[in-house]
Write a protein that holds these residues in place. Sequence first.
Motif, PDB file in Angstrom:
ATOM      1  N   PHE A   7       0.813  -1.225   0.000  1.00  0.00           N
ATOM      2  CA  PHE A   7       0.000   0.000   0.000  1.00  0.00           C
ATOM      3  C   PHE A   7       0.839   1.264   0.000  1.00  0.00           C
ATOM      4  CE2 PHE A   7       0.653  -0.565   4.562  1.00  0.00           C
ATOM      5  CZ  PHE A   7       0.833   0.734   5.011  1.00  0.00           C
ATOM      6  N   TRP A   8       1.973   1.283   0.697  1.00  0.00           N
ATOM      7  CA  TRP A   8       2.760   2.514   0.784  1.00  0.00           C
ATOM      8  C   TRP A   8       3.437   2.858  -0.538  1.00  0.00           C
ATOM      9  CZ3 TRP A   8       4.184  -2.021   3.192  1.00  0.00           C
ATOM     10  CH2 TRP A   8       5.387  -2.597   2.807  1.00  0.00           C
ATOM     11  N   LYS A   9       3.496   1.894  -1.458  1.00  0.00           N
ATOM     12  CA  LYS A   9       4.020   2.172  -2.801  1.00  0.00           C
ATOM     13  C   LYS A   9       2.893   2.494  -3.775  1.00  0.00           C
ATOM     14  CE  LYS A   9       8.206  -0.646  -2.521  1.00  0.00           C
ATOM     15  NZ  LYS A   9       8.944  -1.771  -3.135  1.00  0.00           N
ATOM     16  N   ALA A  10       1.697   2.038  -3.471  1.00  0.00           N
ATOM     17  CA  ALA A  10       0.572   2.180  -4.396  1.00  0.00           C
ATOM     18  C   ALA A  10      -0.312   3.391  -4.102  1.00  0.00           C
ATOM     19  CB  ALA A  10      -0.283   0.911  -4.355  1.00  0.00           C
ATOM     20  N   LYS A  11      -0.270   3.880  -2.877  1.00  0.00           N
ATOM     21  CA  LYS A  11      -1.170   4.966  -2.477  1.00  0.00           C
ATOM     22  C   LYS A  11      -0.394   6.195  -2.035  1.00  0.00           C
ATOM     23  CE  LYS A  11      -4.795   1.963  -0.584  1.00  0.00           C
ATOM     24  NZ  LYS A  11      -5.577   1.686   0.645  1.00  0.00           N
ATOM     25  N   SER A  12      -1.017   7.326  -2.193  1.00  0.00           N
ATOM     26  CA  SER A  12      -0.459   8.551  -1.610  1.00  0.00           C
ATOM     27  C   SER A  12      -0.804   8.540  -0.126  1.00  0.00           C
ATOM     28  CB  SER A  12      -1.070   9.788  -2.269  1.00  0.00           C
ATOM     29  OG  SER A  12      -2.432   9.923  -1.886  1.00  0.00           O
ATOM     30  N   LEU A  13      -0.158   9.400   0.647  1.00  0.00           N
ATOM     31  CA  LEU A  13      -0.474   9.492   2.074  1.00  0.00           C
ATOM     32  C   LEU A  13      -1.957   9.795   2.284  1.00  0.00           C
ATOM     33  CD1 LEU A  13       2.638  11.456   3.418  1.00  0.00           C
ATOM     34  CD2 LEU A  13       2.163   9.002   3.650  1.00  0.00           C
ATOM     35  N   MET A  16      -4.439   6.727   2.032  1.00  0.00           N
ATOM     36  CA  MET A  16      -4.317   5.608   2.971  1.00  0.00           C
ATOM     37  C   MET A  16      -5.465   5.571   3.975  1.00  0.00           C
ATOM     38  SD  MET A  16      -0.270   5.557   3.780  1.00  0.00           S
ATOM     39  CE  MET A  16       0.904   5.503   2.433  1.00  0.00           C
ATOM     40  N   SER A  17      -5.814   4.353   4.368  1.00  0.00           N
ATOM     41  CA  SER A  17      -6.805   4.177   5.428  1.00  0.00           C
ATOM     42  C   SER A  17      -6.149   4.572   6.758  1.00  0.00           C
ATOM     43  CB  SER A  17      -7.257   2.717   5.504  1.00  0.00           C
ATOM     44  OG  SER A  17      -6.197   1.901   5.990  1.00  0.00           O
ATOM     45  N   ARG A  18      -6.948   4.729   7.760  1.00  0.00           N
ATOM     46  CA  ARG A  18      -6.414   5.078   9.090  1.00  0.00           C
ATOM     47  C   ARG A  18      -5.408   4.017   9.563  1.00  0.00           C
ATOM     48  NH1 ARG A  18      -5.751   9.406  12.347  1.00  0.00           N
ATOM     49  NH2 ARG A  18      -5.675   8.765  14.492  1.00  0.00           N
ATOM     50  N   ALA A  19      -5.756   2.730   9.378  1.00  0.00           N
ATOM     51  CA  ALA A  19      -4.863   1.644   9.806  1.00  0.00           C
ATOM     52  C   ALA A  19      -3.551   1.668   9.018  1.00  0.00           C
ATOM     53  CB  ALA A  19      -5.554   0.300   9.643  1.00  0.00           C
ATOM     54  N   GLU A  20      -3.623   1.917   7.715  1.00  0.00           N
ATOM     55  CA  GLU A  20      -2.405   2.005   6.906  1.00  0.00           C
ATOM     56  C   GLU A  20      -1.548   3.172   7.372  1.00  0.00           C
ATOM     57  OE1 GLU A  20      -4.135   0.135   2.718  1.00  0.00           O
ATOM     58  OE2 GLU A  20      -4.362   2.286   3.124  1.00  0.00           O
ATOM     59  N   TRP A  21      -2.190   4.320   7.586  1.00  0.00           N
ATOM     60  CA  TRP A  21      -1.483   5.512   8.056  1.00  0.00           C
ATOM     61  C   TRP A  21      -0.747   5.225   9.361  1.00  0.00           C
ATOM     62  CZ3 TRP A  21      -0.159  10.292   6.436  1.00  0.00           C
ATOM     63  CH2 TRP A  21       0.227  11.219   7.397  1.00  0.00           C
ATOM     64  N   GLU A  22      -1.448   4.665  10.305  1.00  0.00           N
ATOM     65  CA  GLU A  22      -0.851   4.386  11.620  1.00  0.00           C
ATOM     66  C   GLU A  22       0.295   3.379  11.521  1.00  0.00           C
ATOM     67  OE1 GLU A  22      -1.379   5.999  14.447  1.00  0.00           O
ATOM     68  OE2 GLU A  22      -3.011   7.221  13.650  1.00  0.00           O
ATOM     69  N   SER A  23       0.194   2.426  10.586  1.00  0.00           N
ATOM     70  CA  SER A  23       1.244   1.406  10.460  1.00  0.00           C
ATOM     71  C   SER A  23       2.541   1.971   9.893  1.00  0.00           C
ATOM     72  CB  SER A  23       0.761   0.236   9.602  1.00  0.00           C
ATOM     73  OG  SER A  23       0.683   0.592   8.233  1.00  0.00           O
ATOM     74  N   LEU A  24       2.497   3.192   9.355  1.00  0.00           N
ATOM     75  CA  LEU A  24       3.723   3.813   8.852  1.00  0.00           C
ATOM     76  C   LEU A  24       4.677   4.181   9.980  1.00  0.00           C
ATOM     77  CD1 LEU A  24       2.418   6.190   6.042  1.00  0.00           C
ATOM     78  CD2 LEU A  24       3.557   3.976   5.788  1.00  0.00           C
ATOM     79  N   CYS A  25       4.132   4.422  11.172  1.00  0.00           N
ATOM     80  CA  CYS A  25       4.996   4.764  12.304  1.00  0.00           C
ATOM     81  C   CYS A  25       5.835   3.545  12.659  1.00  0.00           C
ATOM     82  CB  CYS A  25       4.163   5.204  13.509  1.00  0.00           C
ATOM     83  SG  CYS A  25       5.193   5.560  14.956  1.00  0.00           S
ATOM     84  N   PRO A  89      12.248  13.599  11.677  1.00  0.00           N
ATOM     85  CA  PRO A  89      13.552  12.992  11.359  1.00  0.00           C
ATOM     86  C   PRO A  89      13.625  12.555   9.894  1.00  0.00           C
ATOM     87  CG  PRO A  89      12.588  12.015  13.340  1.00  0.00           C
ATOM     88  CD  PRO A  89      11.541  12.899  12.741  1.00  0.00           C
ATOM     89  N   ALA A  90      14.801  12.605   9.341  1.00  0.00           N
ATOM     90  CA  ALA A  90      15.005  12.201   7.947  1.00  0.00           C
ATOM     91  C   ALA A  90      14.658  10.736   7.727  1.00  0.00           C
ATOM     92  CB  ALA A  90      16.453  12.458   7.540  1.00  0.00           C
ATOM     93  N   THR A  91      14.630   9.942   8.798  1.00  0.00           N
ATOM     94  CA  THR A  91      14.315   8.515   8.716  1.00  0.00           C
ATOM     95  C   THR A  91      12.824   8.227   8.827  1.00  0.00           C
ATOM     96  OG1 THR A  91      14.644   8.367  11.106  1.00  0.00           O
ATOM     97  CG2 THR A  91      16.533   7.821   9.699  1.00  0.00           C
ATOM     98  N   LEU A  96       9.649  10.375   4.470  1.00  0.00           N
ATOM     99  CA  LEU A  96      10.225   9.705   3.297  1.00  0.00           C
ATOM    100  C   LEU A  96       9.200   9.563   2.176  1.00  0.00           C
ATOM    101  CD1 LEU A  96      12.296   6.917   5.087  1.00  0.00           C
ATOM    102  CD2 LEU A  96      13.213   8.844   3.773  1.00  0.00           C
ATOM    103  N   LEU A  97       8.015   9.068   2.517  1.00  0.00           N
ATOM    104  CA  LEU A  97       6.988   8.872   1.488  1.00  0.00           C
ATOM    105  C   LEU A  97       6.517  10.196   0.918  1.00  0.00           C
ATOM    106  CD1 LEU A  97       4.964   5.910   3.015  1.00  0.00           C
ATOM    107  CD2 LEU A  97       6.714   5.838   1.224  1.00  0.00           C
ATOM    108  N   ASP A  98       6.394  11.215   1.767  1.00  0.00           N
ATOM    109  CA  ASP A  98       6.005  12.543   1.280  1.00  0.00           C
ATOM    110  C   ASP A  98       7.032  13.085   0.287  1.00  0.00           C
ATOM    111  OD1 ASP A  98       4.202  14.978   1.579  1.00  0.00           O
ATOM    112  OD2 ASP A  98       6.163  15.834   2.114  1.00  0.00           O
ATOM    113  N   GLU A  99       8.290  12.739   0.494  1.00  0.00           N
ATOM    114  CA  GLU A  99       9.371  13.193  -0.383  1.00  0.00           C
ATOM    115  C   GLU A  99       9.600  12.253  -1.570  1.00  0.00           C
ATOM    116  OE1 GLU A  99      12.684  13.548   2.333  1.00  0.00           O
ATOM    117  OE2 GLU A  99      11.935  15.450   3.157  1.00  0.00           O
TER     118      GLU A  99
END
Length: 155
Positions: A7-13, A16-25, A89-91, A96-99
């Motif tokens: 999903f993080w390669k296929a969708k923009s921020l 993303m669903s709430r669960a996908e968003w939270e899993s980025l942390c 942080p740069a990490t 990263l995905l926003d950039e």
Amino acid sequence: MTVEPPFWKAKSLAEMSRAEWESLCDGCGRCCLNKLEDEDTGQFLYTRAACKRLDLNSCRCSDYPNRARRVSDCVSLTPENVGTLGWLPATCAYRLLDEGKPLAWWHPLVSGDPATVDEAGISVKGQAYSEEGIAVDDLVDHLWRLPKARRRTRR
């Protein structure tokens, strides 16, 4: 058979669903460190002093649902504000995905293992301490250069 990209390669921020968003942390805790901005350069400097709500063992907020109400300067990340927060942080996966950059090898979504955040040396676990008892004017005494990720070890 076609394999769908993660999903993080296929969708923009924003998609993303709430669960996908939270899993980025990744649970590194770096965003919960107190930061100072250099007035001359605009660069953000990190300290080892972490928000008092950060659980220093799990590197997760101890009161995540109420964090913004209980900590006046806590910033809730959104797809709209990620690109404006120069202190992320740069990490950080959100940054990263926003950039348009890929997630690192140690990110749990890539590695499949939350322990790789510690393995890579990205987590603040064992490095940070609570801000309690530290005056804002004394934060400069707690400056810390965030370590770069260690190389992947063979398993």
